[in-house]
Design a protein around this motif. Sequence first.
Motif, PDB file in Angstrom:
ATOM      1  N   LEU A   1      76.862  30.347 -28.615  1.00 38.22           N
ATOM      2  CA  LEU A   1      77.178  31.690 -28.039  1.00 38.22           C
ATOM      3  C   LEU A   1      76.250  31.518 -26.660  1.00 38.22           C
ATOM      4  O   LEU A   1      76.759  31.712 -25.770  1.00 38.22           O
TER       5      LEU A   1
ATOM      6  N   GLU B   1      77.133  28.592 -24.371  1.00 39.70           N
ATOM      7  CA  GLU B   1      78.638  28.802 -23.654  1.00 39.70           C
ATOM      8  C   GLU B   1      78.414  30.091 -22.773  1.00 39.70           C
ATOM      9  O   GLU B   1      79.160  29.861 -21.639  1.00 39.70           O
ATOM     10  N   HIS B   2      77.785  31.002 -23.312  1.00 41.53           N
ATOM     11  CA  HIS B   2      78.026  32.543 -22.446  1.00 41.53           C
ATOM     12  C   HIS B   2      76.447  33.001 -21.931  1.00 41.53           C
ATOM     13  O   HIS B   2      76.658  34.036 -21.050  1.00 41.53           O
TER      14      HIS B   2
ATOM     15  N   ALA C   1      76.398  33.328 -17.827  1.00 41.16           N
ATOM     16  CA  ALA C   1      77.119  34.160 -17.368  1.00 41.16           C
ATOM     17  C   ALA C   1      76.634  35.706 -17.751  1.00 41.16           C
ATOM     18  O   ALA C   1      76.778  36.610 -17.092  1.00 41.16           O
ATOM     19  N   LEU C   2      76.338  35.736 -19.040  1.00 46.10           N
ATOM     20  CA  LEU C   2      75.923  37.098 -19.512  1.00 46.10           C
ATOM     21  C   LEU C   2      74.598  37.460 -18.882  1.00 46.10           C
ATOM     22  O   LEU C   2      74.168  38.909 -18.501  1.00 46.10           O
TER      23      LEU C   2
ATOM     24  N   TYR D   1      75.277  38.807 -15.457  1.00 43.04           N
ATOM     25  CA  TYR D   1      76.179  40.014 -15.520  1.00 43.04           C
ATOM     26  C   TYR D   1      74.896  41.149 -15.644  1.00 43.04           C
ATOM     27  O   TYR D   1      75.034  42.289 -14.997  1.00 43.04           O
TER      28      TYR D   1
ATOM     29  N   SER E   1      88.488  38.191 -27.436  1.00 43.19           N
ATOM     30  CA  SER E   1      87.626  37.369 -26.701  1.00 43.19           C
ATOM     31  C   SER E   1      86.160  37.670 -27.310  1.00 43.19           C
ATOM     32  O   SER E   1      85.757  38.749 -27.349  1.00 43.19           O
TER      33      SER E   1
ATOM     34  N   ARG F   1      83.390  36.566 -25.631  1.00 43.07           N
ATOM     35  CA  ARG F   1      82.820  36.670 -24.487  1.00 43.07           C
ATOM     36  C   ARG F   1      83.004  38.277 -24.068  1.00 43.07           C
ATOM     37  O   ARG F   1      82.129  38.941 -23.700  1.00 43.07           O
TER      38      ARG F   1
ATOM     39  N   LEU G   1      80.843  40.082 -25.924  1.00 41.46           N
ATOM     40  CA  LEU G   1      79.347  40.066 -25.584  1.00 41.46           C
ATOM     41  C   LEU G   1      78.939  40.969 -24.420  1.00 41.46           C
ATOM     42  O   LEU G   1      78.019  41.612 -24.229  1.00 41.46           O
ATOM     43  N   PHE G   2      79.816  40.955 -23.596  1.00 42.73           N
ATOM     44  CA  PHE G   2      79.800  41.730 -22.216  1.00 42.73           C
ATOM     45  C   PHE G   2      79.833  43.165 -22.504  1.00 42.73           C
ATOM     46  O   PHE G   2      79.032  43.977 -21.958  1.00 42.73           O
TER      47      PHE G   2
END
Length: 182
Positions: A21, A24-25, A28-29, A32, A67, A69, A72-73
């Motif tokens: 995770l 991959e994210h 971006a996380l 954000y 998702s 993602r 997570l967001f």
Amino acid sequence: MARLFARTRATSRDEALVRSLYEEHGKALLAYAVRLTGDRAAAEDVVQETLVRAWRHADNLMSKEGSVRAWLFTVAKNLIVDKVRAKAARPAEVAETPAAVAVAGDHSQRVVDSMSVLAAIEGLSEEHRTVLMEIYFRDRSVAETAQELGIAPGTVKSRSHYALRALRATMAGRAALEGTPA
């Protein structure tokens, strides 16, 4: 023993999930969270807490439709909102410095100082005391004081000058007697 082995296998699987995770994210996380908080260190804390929650809910994440993602967001946004609300709910922290302690000081000293100033004001002539009361305590201008007292503005200026000079002299004399700076 089988139970321990199953738990160990599940833990390593969950850790692998969190690592994947993050790979991959994570970027971006983090971007954000930085955008929402305006503080990279705080954003890193949010990302870490988000991944800890993902680890704690790994079974739900793997079986969940939708998702990962987005989940997570959403968790990151909720963490940030919670921190903002918690910060707003408690008063701001103020570091106590030696200067702040000295300013806060002893209340009794402020009372003594006030009494000294009032005694010095009472020692002024009636004309001087009245002018000072109008200008400084009632926050009136020279023109307003002159109109209120029915005297010329030049007289107001003169009386306030001599009244302040007399107050300074009285306060300096008291300070000299007490051995403190004026």
